[in-house]
Design a protein around this motif. Structure first.
Motif, PDB file in Angstrom:
ATOM      1  N   ASP A 171      41.101 -46.911  26.650  1.00  0.00           N
ATOM      2  CA  ASP A 171      41.159 -45.503  26.240  1.00  0.00           C
ATOM      3  C   ASP A 171      42.416 -45.235  25.411  1.00  0.00           C
ATOM      4  N   THR A 172      42.513 -45.978  24.295  1.00  0.00           N
ATOM      5  CA  THR A 172      43.720 -45.920  23.465  1.00  0.00           C
ATOM      6  C   THR A 172      43.317 -45.765  22.003  1.00  0.00           C
ATOM      7  N   ALA A 173      42.734 -44.649  21.666  1.00  0.00           N
ATOM      8  CA  ALA A 173      42.320 -44.417  20.288  1.00  0.00           C
ATOM      9  C   ALA A 173      43.530 -44.205  19.386  1.00  0.00           C
ATOM     10  N   ASN A 174      43.420 -44.674  18.151  1.00  0.00           N
ATOM     11  CA  ASN A 174      44.364 -44.285  17.102  1.00  0.00           C
ATOM     12  C   ASN A 174      43.874 -42.962  16.531  1.00  0.00           C
ATOM     13  N   TYR A 175      44.777 -42.023  16.313  1.00  0.00           N
ATOM     14  CA  TYR A 175      44.304 -40.688  15.954  1.00  0.00           C
ATOM     15  C   TYR A 175      45.354 -39.893  15.195  1.00  0.00           C
ATOM     16  N   VAL A 176      44.886 -38.776  14.621  1.00  0.00           N
ATOM     17  CA  VAL A 176      45.733 -37.751  14.015  1.00  0.00           C
ATOM     18  C   VAL A 176      45.262 -36.415  14.563  1.00  0.00           C
ATOM     19  N   ILE A 177      46.225 -35.549  14.921  1.00  0.00           N
ATOM     20  CA  ILE A 177      45.913 -34.197  15.386  1.00  0.00           C
ATOM     21  C   ILE A 177      46.650 -33.207  14.493  1.00  0.00           C
ATOM     22  N   ILE A 178      45.921 -32.204  14.022  1.00  0.00           N
ATOM     23  CA  ILE A 178      46.488 -31.202  13.120  1.00  0.00           C
ATOM     24  C   ILE A 178      46.350 -29.822  13.760  1.00  0.00           C
ATOM     25  N   LEU A 179      47.452 -29.068  13.750  1.00  0.00           N
ATOM     26  CA  LEU A 179      47.482 -27.697  14.242  1.00  0.00           C
ATOM     27  C   LEU A 179      47.238 -26.757  13.077  1.00  0.00           C
ATOM     28  N   HIS A 180      46.177 -25.937  13.168  1.00  0.00           N
ATOM     29  CA  HIS A 180      45.886 -24.972  12.120  1.00  0.00           C
ATOM     30  C   HIS A 180      46.675 -23.687  12.345  1.00  0.00           C
ATOM     31  N   ALA A 181      46.780 -22.895  11.311  1.00  0.00           N
ATOM     32  CA  ALA A 181      47.586 -21.676  11.382  1.00  0.00           C
ATOM     33  C   ALA A 181      47.041 -20.666  12.387  1.00  0.00           C
ATOM     34  N   ASP A 182      45.741 -20.719  12.709  1.00  0.00           N
ATOM     35  CA  ASP A 182      45.156 -19.780  13.667  1.00  0.00           C
ATOM     36  C   ASP A 182      45.241 -20.265  15.105  1.00  0.00           C
ATOM     37  N   GLY A 183      45.920 -21.398  15.313  1.00  0.00           N
ATOM     38  CA  GLY A 183      46.092 -21.933  16.652  1.00  0.00           C
ATOM     39  C   GLY A 183      45.036 -22.928  17.074  1.00  0.00           C
ATOM     40  N   THR A 184      43.992 -23.113  16.268  1.00  0.00           N
ATOM     41  CA  THR A 184      42.997 -24.129  16.594  1.00  0.00           C
ATOM     42  C   THR A 184      43.559 -25.516  16.309  1.00  0.00           C
ATOM     43  N   ILE A 185      42.957 -26.483  16.940  1.00  0.00           N
ATOM     44  CA  ILE A 185      43.416 -27.875  16.874  1.00  0.00           C
ATOM     45  C   ILE A 185      42.283 -28.743  16.336  1.00  0.00           C
ATOM     46  N   ALA A 186      42.586 -29.618  15.384  1.00  0.00           N
ATOM     47  CA  ALA A 186      41.604 -30.587  14.880  1.00  0.00           C
ATOM     48  C   ALA A 186      42.024 -31.987  15.293  1.00  0.00           C
ATOM     49  N   ARG A 187      41.124 -32.684  15.932  1.00  0.00           N
ATOM     50  CA  ARG A 187      41.365 -34.072  16.332  1.00  0.00           C
ATOM     51  C   ARG A 187      40.535 -35.002  15.454  1.00  0.00           C
ATOM     52  N   TYR A 188      41.167 -36.051  14.948  1.00  0.00           N
ATOM     53  CA  TYR A 188      40.510 -37.089  14.151  1.00  0.00           C
ATOM     54  C   TYR A 188      40.734 -38.403  14.902  1.00  0.00           C
ATOM     55  N   LEU A 189      39.689 -38.906  15.556  1.00  0.00           N
ATOM     56  CA  LEU A 189      39.858 -39.992  16.526  1.00  0.00           C
ATOM     57  C   LEU A 189      39.208 -41.296  16.071  1.00  0.00           C
ATOM     58  N   HIS A 190      39.682 -42.404  16.681  1.00  0.00           N
ATOM     59  CA  HIS A 190      39.132 -43.763  16.565  1.00  0.00           C
ATOM     60  C   HIS A 190      39.487 -44.431  15.234  1.00  0.00           C
ATOM     61  N   MET A 191      40.642 -44.115  14.676  1.00  0.00           N
ATOM     62  CA  MET A 191      41.020 -44.635  13.366  1.00  0.00           C
ATOM     63  C   MET A 191      41.309 -46.139  13.384  1.00  0.00           C
ATOM     64  N   LYS A 192      41.212 -46.707  12.201  1.00  0.00           N
ATOM     65  CA  LYS A 192      41.552 -48.114  11.979  1.00  0.00           C
ATOM     66  C   LYS A 192      43.043 -48.323  12.244  1.00  0.00           C
ATOM     67  N   ARG A 193      43.345 -49.418  12.936  1.00  0.00           N
ATOM     68  CA  ARG A 193      44.741 -49.715  13.247  1.00  0.00           C
ATOM     69  C   ARG A 193      45.544 -49.917  11.959  1.00  0.00           C
ATOM     70  N   GLY A 194      46.722 -49.310  11.890  1.00  0.00           N
ATOM     71  CA  GLY A 194      47.590 -49.434  10.727  1.00  0.00           C
ATOM     72  C   GLY A 194      47.269 -48.469   9.610  1.00  0.00           C
ATOM     73  N   SER A 195      46.259 -47.605   9.811  1.00  0.00           N
ATOM     74  CA  SER A 195      45.859 -46.696   8.732  1.00  0.00           C
ATOM     75  C   SER A 195      46.353 -45.271   8.918  1.00  0.00           C
ATOM     76  N   VAL A 196      46.847 -44.948  10.116  1.00  0.00           N
ATOM     77  CA  VAL A 196      47.273 -43.576  10.390  1.00  0.00           C
ATOM     78  C   VAL A 196      48.412 -43.184   9.451  1.00  0.00           C
ATOM     79  N   THR A 197      48.354 -41.971   8.926  1.00  0.00           N
ATOM     80  CA  THR A 197      49.351 -41.511   7.975  1.00  0.00           C
ATOM     81  C   THR A 197      50.772 -41.777   8.465  1.00  0.00           C
ATOM     82  N   PRO A 198      51.648 -42.268   7.583  1.00  0.00           N
ATOM     83  CA  PRO A 198      53.039 -42.509   7.982  1.00  0.00           C
ATOM     84  C   PRO A 198      53.899 -41.248   7.965  1.00  0.00           C
TER      85      PRO A 198
END
Length: 512
Positions: A171-198
Motif C-alpha cells: 500500500d505504497t502508491a506514488n502520488y501527487v495531491i493538489i489543494l484547490h482554492a475552494d478547499g477541495t483536494i485532488a489525488r493523482y495515484l499509482h504513478m510511475k516510480r521516478g516520474s513524480v514532479t520534482p
C-alpha cells in the motif's frame, strides 16, 4: 476472449474483397485489469501529511485565507492533448456512489461501471488505463499525468515499486495531491516510480501542467491513473463525482464532459508476429512492433480499441505504395458469440505474409471505425530510387486529414535541406520548429533532423541577441515519391505522425 474456432487462420485474406474476416487472435483488458484500493491506513497517512503541509504553508503565509468559488472546468488529466493522452487511454471504473458493500455498486449513470471490495472499499475516483500494451506504455512513458485544475502542490510521494499487478501489492502508491482554492483536494495515484514532479511542496500548479507519468504503484492491478476529487482533507471526506448523470444530478465539473462510452480506435499498428499479453506476475508486454519489412515477410495487422461494442463495424484496407488496394476486410466483434456487450479495452490482429514480389516503398494500413479513419504507414524493402533533383521537393506539405499543420521544405547551398514545421501547442498557441540536413538521399530513406524551437523574439523592439533556439526534439522525414511523404515528430510536446501530400510544385523543378 480467444476462441480457437472463431480465430481460425485465414490464409486467403490478402485476396479477399471487403468481407468479414475473423481475427487470428486478440486480447481484452481483464475486468480487474486496472483497478486499485486505498486502505484506511493509507488514506489516513495522506490526510495527515496534507494537514501538516497546509499548517506549515499557512504559517509561512503561502496559502490564501478564506474559501474561493467552487472549482469547475476540469481539464483532461492525461496528456499530451491532442495526442496520446486521449488516443491511448480507456476508462475502467468511475466513482462508486453506492456506499454499501460488497458487490453493491452504482456509477453516475446508475450503471455498474465501478467496483467495491469485500474489505469495505468503495471506489472513490475515476480510473484511466493506458492501452494497448499498458506495461510497454508505462515503460516508454509517452502518456503524462496532468493537473485537472489549478492549485497548490500540497503533498507527493515517489520512489516505490510501480509494477503491482494484483490486489496483494504494497500500500505504497506514488502520488501527487493538489489543494484547490475552494478547499477541495485532488489525488493523482499509482504513478510511475521516478516520474513524480520534482517541484517543492507549496508550488502553484497550473491546470494542464505535467505532474507525473502513469504507473502501477501501490495496490493496483495494472498501469492506470486513479483521479479522485474530495470535498475536503478529512478522513473519509465525501467524494466529488465530476461527471453528471442520472445518478448524480450535480452539475458536471468538467470543462467538457466526455461520453460514458467513447468508442474509438486507440491505435493501429504492424507487427512481426502475434503480440504476447503478460499474465501477472509477469509485467512485460511483447508487442513485437515492426514497421520495416522485406517482400515475403510475415506481418500482423493489429487494431486496438476502447469502449468497443457489439454491432460496431470496422473496415480495413492495406494499400500499396502507388495507392492501389492490396487487401480489404471488415470486422464486428458481435461475430464472436462469447463477446460481451462492450470491452473497456481490447485488440485483435490478423496474421499474413507479404508476397515475394511485394513492391518496395511506403505501404498504408487503414482502418475506418465510427466515422473516423486511422492510418499507419510501414515500409517494404529498401530505398532504391535515387532522387535526381531534390530541389523538386521544395514547397508546402500537409496532411489532408489534419489540415492546419504541416511542413515547408526548402533547399539552400545545393544539398542543405531546411524543414519548417508549423502547428499548434496544446494550449492552442502556434508552434514553429526548424531543422536542417546536408547531403543527398533516396526515396524511402528516413531522414532524421534535430528540430529546434525559437524563443525570445518580439514584434516590436526586436533584439537578435535575445533569440534562443533550444532543441525541441526530432523529425523523421521519409519521402515516398515526389508527392507523398511520412513525417514522424517526437519531442517536448509529444509524438505525432503525419501522412503528407504536396500542396503544390515549384514551376520548373521536378524530381525526375
Amino acid at each position: 476472449m480467444r476462441h480457437p474456432a472463431w480465430f481460425a487462420a485465414c490464409a486467403a485474406l490478402l485476396s479477399l474483397p471487403a468481407l468479414a474476416v475473423p481475427p487470428d487472435g486478440g486480447h481484452a483488458l481483464p475486468v480487474d485489469g486496472a483497478m486499485d484500493q486505498v486502505s484506511e491506513a493509507q488514506d489516513r497517512r495522506m490526510v495527515e501529511k496534507v494537514a501538516a503541509n497546509i499548517e506549515r504553508l499557512r504559517a509561512e503565509g503561502r496559502l490564501p485565507e478564506g474559501v474561493a468559488p467552487k472549482v469547475g472546468g476540469l481539464a483532461w488529466p492525461l496528456g499530451p492533448v491532442p495526442g496520446v493522452g486521449v488516443d491511448w487511454h480507456g476508462i475502467s471504473g468511475f466513482v462508486d456512489l453506492n456506499l454499501a458493500w460488497p458487490n453493491q455498486i452504482r456509477d453516475y449513470t446508475c450503471g455498474t461501471r465501478t467496483y467495491d471490495t469485500s474489505a469495505g472499499y468503495n471506489h472513490r475516483g475515476t480510473d484511466y488505463f493506458i492501452w494497448p500494451f499498458p506495461w510497454h506504455l508505462m515503460d516508454t512513458a509517452p502518456v503524462d499525468i496532468r493537473a485537472a485544475a489549478p492549485g497548490t502542490l500540497i503533498e507527493k510521494q515517489d520512489g516505490y515499486n510501480d509494477r503491482s499487478c494484483n490486489w496483494d501489492g504494497p500500500d505504497t502508491a506514488n502520488y501527487v495531491i493538489i489543494l484547490h482554492a475552494d478547499g477541495t483536494i485532488a489525488r493523482y495515484l499509482h504513478m510511475k516510480r521516478g516520474s513524480v514532479t520534482p517541484l517543492p511542496i507549496g508550488t502553484q500548479i497550473a491546470a494542464g501542467q505535467v505532474i507525473g507519468k502513469v504507473g502501477s504503484s501501490g495496490i493496483s492491478t495494472g498501469p492506470h491513473l486513479h483521479f479522485e476529487v474530495r470535498a475536503s482533507n478529512n478522513v473519509n471526506a465525501p467524494t466529488v463525482e465530476p461527471h453528471q448523470g442520472a445518478c448524480n444530478a450535480s452539475s458536471s465539473t468538467w470543462a467538457q464532459q466526455r461520453p460514458y462510452r467513447d468508442p474509438a480506435i486507440n491505435r493501429i499498428s504492424t507487427h512481426s508476429g502475434a503480440p504476447v499479453f503478460p499474465n501477472c506476475p509477469n509485467t512485460v508486454d511483447q508487442p513485437k512492433f515492426k514497421d520495416t519489412f522485406q517482400p515475403g515477410d510475415p506481418v500482423s495487422f493489429l487494431a486496438a480499441y476502447r469502449d468497443i461494442g457489439r454491432g460496431m463495424l470496422s473496415e480495413f484496407r492495406v494499400l500499396r505504395p502507388d495507392g492501389s488496394e492490396f487487401a480489404s476486410w471488415t470486422f464486428d466483434m458481435a461475430e464472436d458469440p462469447g463477446a460481451p456487450a462492450y470491452y473497456n479495452g481490447a485488440y485483435w490482429y490478423w496474421n499474413n505474409a507479404l508476397p515475394a514480389d511485394a513492391p518496395h516503398g511506403l505501404w498504408t494500413y487503414e482502418a475506418r471505425f465510427q466515422g473516423k479513419v486511422e492510418r499507419h504507414v510501414f515500409r517494404v524493402g529498401s530505398a532504391v530510387n535515387a532522387i535526381a533533383d531534390t530541389r523538386g521537393l521544395m514547397g508546402a506539405w500537409f496532411e489532408p486529414a489534419t489540415s492546419g499543420q504541416g511542413i515547408e521544405v526548402l533547399w539552400i547551398n545545393g544539398e542543405t535541406l531546411l524543414v519548417f514545421f508549423y502547428g499548434h501547442q496544446d494550449d492552442g498557441s502556434n508552434m514553429f520548429l526548424l531543422g536542417q540536413r546536408t547531403g543527398p538521399f533516396d526515396y524511402g530513406q528516413p531522414l532524421v533532423l534535430e528540430m529546434r524551437a525559437t524563443t525570445g523574439g518580439r514584434f516590436n523592439q526586436f533584439d537578435a541577441g535575445a533569440i534562443q533556439r533550444p532543441v525541441w526534439g526530432s523529425l523523421t522525414l521519409t519521402f515516398e515519391n515526389c508527392d507523398r511523404a511520412l513525417a514522424e515528430l517526437a519531442g517536448a510536446d509529444g509524438n505525432k505522425v503525419m501522412v503528407l501530400e504536396r500542396l503544390g510544385r515549384t514551376e520548373g523543378l521536378g524530381c525526375d
